[in-house]
Design an enzyme around this catalytic site. Structure first.
Site, PDB file in Angstrom:
ATOM      1  N   ASP A 162       0.907  -1.207  -0.075  1.00  0.00           N
ATOM      2  CA  ASP A 162       0.092  -0.047   0.090  1.00  0.00           C
ATOM      3  C   ASP A 162       0.907   1.340   0.053  1.00  0.00           C
ATOM      4  O   ASP A 162       1.080   1.679  -0.945  1.00  0.00           O
ATOM      5  CB  ASP A 162      -0.837   0.194   1.152  1.00  0.00           C
ATOM      6  CG  ASP A 162      -1.725   1.069   1.371  1.00  0.00           C
ATOM      7  OD1 ASP A 162      -2.003   1.883   0.514  1.00  0.00           O
ATOM      8  OD2 ASP A 162      -2.324   1.452   2.502  1.00  0.00           O
ATOM      9  N   LYS A 177      -1.961  -2.389  -4.151  1.00  0.00           N
ATOM     10  CA  LYS A 177      -3.003  -1.217  -4.604  1.00  0.00           C
ATOM     11  C   LYS A 177      -2.453  -0.321  -5.548  1.00  0.00           C
ATOM     12  O   LYS A 177      -1.233  -0.154  -5.830  1.00  0.00           O
ATOM     13  CB  LYS A 177      -3.184  -0.272  -3.281  1.00  0.00           C
ATOM     14  CG  LYS A 177      -3.933  -0.779  -2.294  1.00  0.00           C
ATOM     15  CD  LYS A 177      -4.433   0.304  -1.231  1.00  0.00           C
ATOM     16  CE  LYS A 177      -5.235  -0.601  -0.075  1.00  0.00           C
ATOM     17  NZ  LYS A 177      -5.644  -0.005   0.903  1.00  0.00           N
ATOM     18  N   PHE A 183     -10.006   0.290   0.825  1.00  0.00           N
ATOM     19  CA  PHE A 183      -9.393  -0.427   2.112  1.00  0.00           C
ATOM     20  C   PHE A 183     -10.380  -1.717   1.920  1.00  0.00           C
ATOM     21  O   PHE A 183     -11.519  -1.856   1.644  1.00  0.00           O
ATOM     22  CB  PHE A 183      -9.866   0.600   3.148  1.00  0.00           C
ATOM     23  CG  PHE A 183      -9.434  -0.272   4.439  1.00  0.00           C
ATOM     24  CD1 PHE A 183      -8.099  -0.259   4.656  1.00  0.00           C
ATOM     25  CD2 PHE A 183     -10.412  -0.932   5.197  1.00  0.00           C
ATOM     26  CE1 PHE A 183      -7.586  -0.697   5.868  1.00  0.00           C
ATOM     27  CE2 PHE A 183      -9.592  -1.622   6.484  1.00  0.00           C
ATOM     28  CZ  PHE A 183      -8.629  -1.436   6.935  1.00  0.00           C
ATOM     29  N   ASP A 210      -7.378  -7.161   8.174  1.00  0.00           N
ATOM     30  CA  ASP A 210      -8.298  -6.942   9.207  1.00  0.00           C
ATOM     31  C   ASP A 210      -8.767  -5.529   9.109  1.00  0.00           C
ATOM     32  O   ASP A 210      -8.214  -4.645   8.558  1.00  0.00           O
ATOM     33  CB  ASP A 210      -7.567  -7.092  10.589  1.00  0.00           C
ATOM     34  CG  ASP A 210      -6.618  -5.757  10.937  1.00  0.00           C
ATOM     35  OD1 ASP A 210      -5.683  -5.561   9.906  1.00  0.00           O
ATOM     36  OD2 ASP A 210      -6.800  -5.069  11.882  1.00  0.00           O
TER      37      ASP A 210
HETATM   38  P1  5GP Z   1       2.032  -0.657   3.335  1.00  0.00           P
HETATM   39  O1  5GP Z   1       3.235  -0.832   4.732  1.00  0.00           O
HETATM   40  O2  5GP Z   1       2.659  -1.069   2.140  1.00  0.00           O
HETATM   41  O3  5GP Z   1       1.423   0.617   3.651  1.00  0.00           O
HETATM   42  O4  5GP Z   1       1.003  -1.585   3.590  1.00  0.00           O
HETATM   43  C1  5GP Z   1       1.084  -2.833   4.258  1.00  0.00           C
HETATM   44  C2  5GP Z   1       0.465  -2.739   5.651  1.00  0.00           C
HETATM   45  O5  5GP Z   1      -0.516  -2.081   5.691  1.00  0.00           O
HETATM   46  C3  5GP Z   1      -0.357  -4.290   5.313  1.00  0.00           C
HETATM   47  O6  5GP Z   1       0.539  -5.473   5.620  1.00  0.00           O
HETATM   48  C4  5GP Z   1      -1.525  -4.255   6.008  1.00  0.00           C
HETATM   49  O7  5GP Z   1      -1.220  -4.656   7.163  1.00  0.00           O
HETATM   50  C5  5GP Z   1      -1.976  -2.592   5.958  1.00  0.00           C
HETATM   51  N1  5GP Z   1      -2.893  -2.480   4.927  1.00  0.00           N
HETATM   52  C6  5GP Z   1      -2.511  -1.707   3.987  1.00  0.00           C
HETATM   53  N2  5GP Z   1      -3.766  -1.433   2.900  1.00  0.00           N
HETATM   54  C7  5GP Z   1      -4.692  -2.228   3.657  1.00  0.00           C
HETATM   55  C8  5GP Z   1      -5.947  -2.493   3.472  1.00  0.00           C
HETATM   56  O8  5GP Z   1      -6.709  -1.776   2.307  1.00  0.00           O
HETATM   57  N3  5GP Z   1      -6.656  -3.132   4.320  1.00  0.00           N
HETATM   58  C9  5GP Z   1      -5.997  -3.596   5.493  1.00  0.00           C
HETATM   59  N4  5GP Z   1      -6.957  -4.325   6.198  1.00  0.00           N
HETATM   60  N5  5GP Z   1      -4.969  -3.398   5.688  1.00  0.00           N
HETATM   61  C10 5GP Z   1      -4.057  -2.657   5.019  1.00  0.00           C
END
Ligand code: 5GP
Ligand code: MG
Length: 197
Positions: A120, A148, A169, A176
Site C-alpha cells: 500500500d 494497490k 480499503f 483486518d
Molecule cells: P504498507 O506498509 O505498504 O502501507 O502496507 C502494508 C500493511 O498495511 C499491510 O500489511 C496491511 O497490514 C496494511 N494495509 C494496507 N492497506 C490495507 C487495506 O486495504 N486493508 C487492510 N486491512 N490493511 C491494509
C-alpha cells in the site's frame, strides 16, 4: 458464503458488513498455487542452489496467505516471523511502519522470501527488506498477495504480486479492520456502516 442473519446460534454474522467481494476465495486459491510454483522454481536448481530458504510472513495480515502458499511449496524451508505495525486499531490510513517483533531466526546465508498481505504505502517492505539484508541473508525477495493501484505502492519493488486492486480499503483472507474480518475467505470491501462500528 451463506447469508446468515443474526440468530441465537449466530448472533454476530459478518455478511451484512460486506459491501463488495473484490476477489473470491476460488480466485485466490488459483493465484496462490501459481505464485507458489513460481517461487519454488526460482528457488530450486538450476535457478538457485546451495542455500535453503526462509519464508518470513509479516504478521498478522499475511498469516492466512502464507499458510496457504507454503503448503504449495514442496521444498525444504524454515519459517521466521516478523511483526510490523502500520495500521493500528481503526486507522484506515497508514501511520508509518515499525518492526515491533523480529523472530526470523538465523538467516545469514539463507534465501529469504518476505510474504505480506498487501503493498500500500510501501512502508512495510521499505522497513523489512533492508533489515533482513542487514542480517546478511543470501538474497531477499518479496511476495505480496495484493498491490494497490497507487503511486506509493508502485514505487517499492515487489518480486511476486498476486493481484492488482484499486486504491480501496479491503479486509478478509488475513486482512483486518480493527482486528476483525481476518477469517473471511474472500477479499472484500466493508460497508460504511461496518467501518463506523
Ligand atoms: P504498507 O506498509 O505498504 O502501507 O502496507 C502494508 C500493511 O498495511 C499491510 O500489511 C496491511 O497490514 C496494511 N494495509 C494496507 N492497506 C490495507 C487495506 O486495504 N486493508 C487492510 N486491512 N490493511 C491494509
Ligand atoms: Mg500487515
Amino acid at each position: 458464503m451463506p447469508n446468515l442473519k443474526p440468530s441465537p446460534e449466530n448472533p454476530q454474522p459478518m455478511d451484512d458488513d460486506i459491501d463488495r467481494v473484490l476477489i473470491s476465495h476460488d480466485r485466490i486459491a488459483v493465484r496462490v498455487k501459481e505464485l507458489a510454483a513460481q517461487i519454488t522454481a526460482d528457488h530450486s536448481p538450476p535457478n538457485l542452489s546451495g542455500a535453503e530458504i526462509t519464508i518470513v510472513p509479516v504478521m498478522t495480515g499475511a498469516m492466512i496467505f502464507a499458510s496457504d502458499l507454503i503448503r504449495r511449496m514442496p521444498i525444504a524451508m524454515k519459517i521466521g516471523l516478523i511483526q510490523v505495525s502500520s495500521y493500528p486499531g481503526r486507522n484506515v490510513q497508514s501511520l508509518g511502519s515499525q518492526i515491533v517483533a523480529n523472530q526470523v531466526g538465523e538467516i545469514r546465508g539463507r534465501h529469504v522470501v518476505v510474504v505480506d498481505d498487501i503493498l500500500d504505502s510501501g512502508g512495510t517492505l521499505h522497513r523489512v527488506v533492508p533489515a533482513l539484508r542487514e542480517m546478511q541473508a543470501a538474497s531477499v525477495k518479496s511476495c505480496v498477495l495484493l498491490r494497490k493501484d497507487r503511486p506509493t505502492a508502485h514505487a517499492i519493488h515487489a518480486d511476486y504480486v498476486g493481484f492488482e486492486i484499486p486504491d480501496v480499503f479491503v479486509v478478509g483472507y488475513g486482512l483486518d479492520y480493527n482486528d476483525y474480518y481476518r477469517n473471511l475467505p474472500d477479499i472484500v470491501t466493508l460497508t460504511s456502516h461496518a467501518q463506523a462500528k
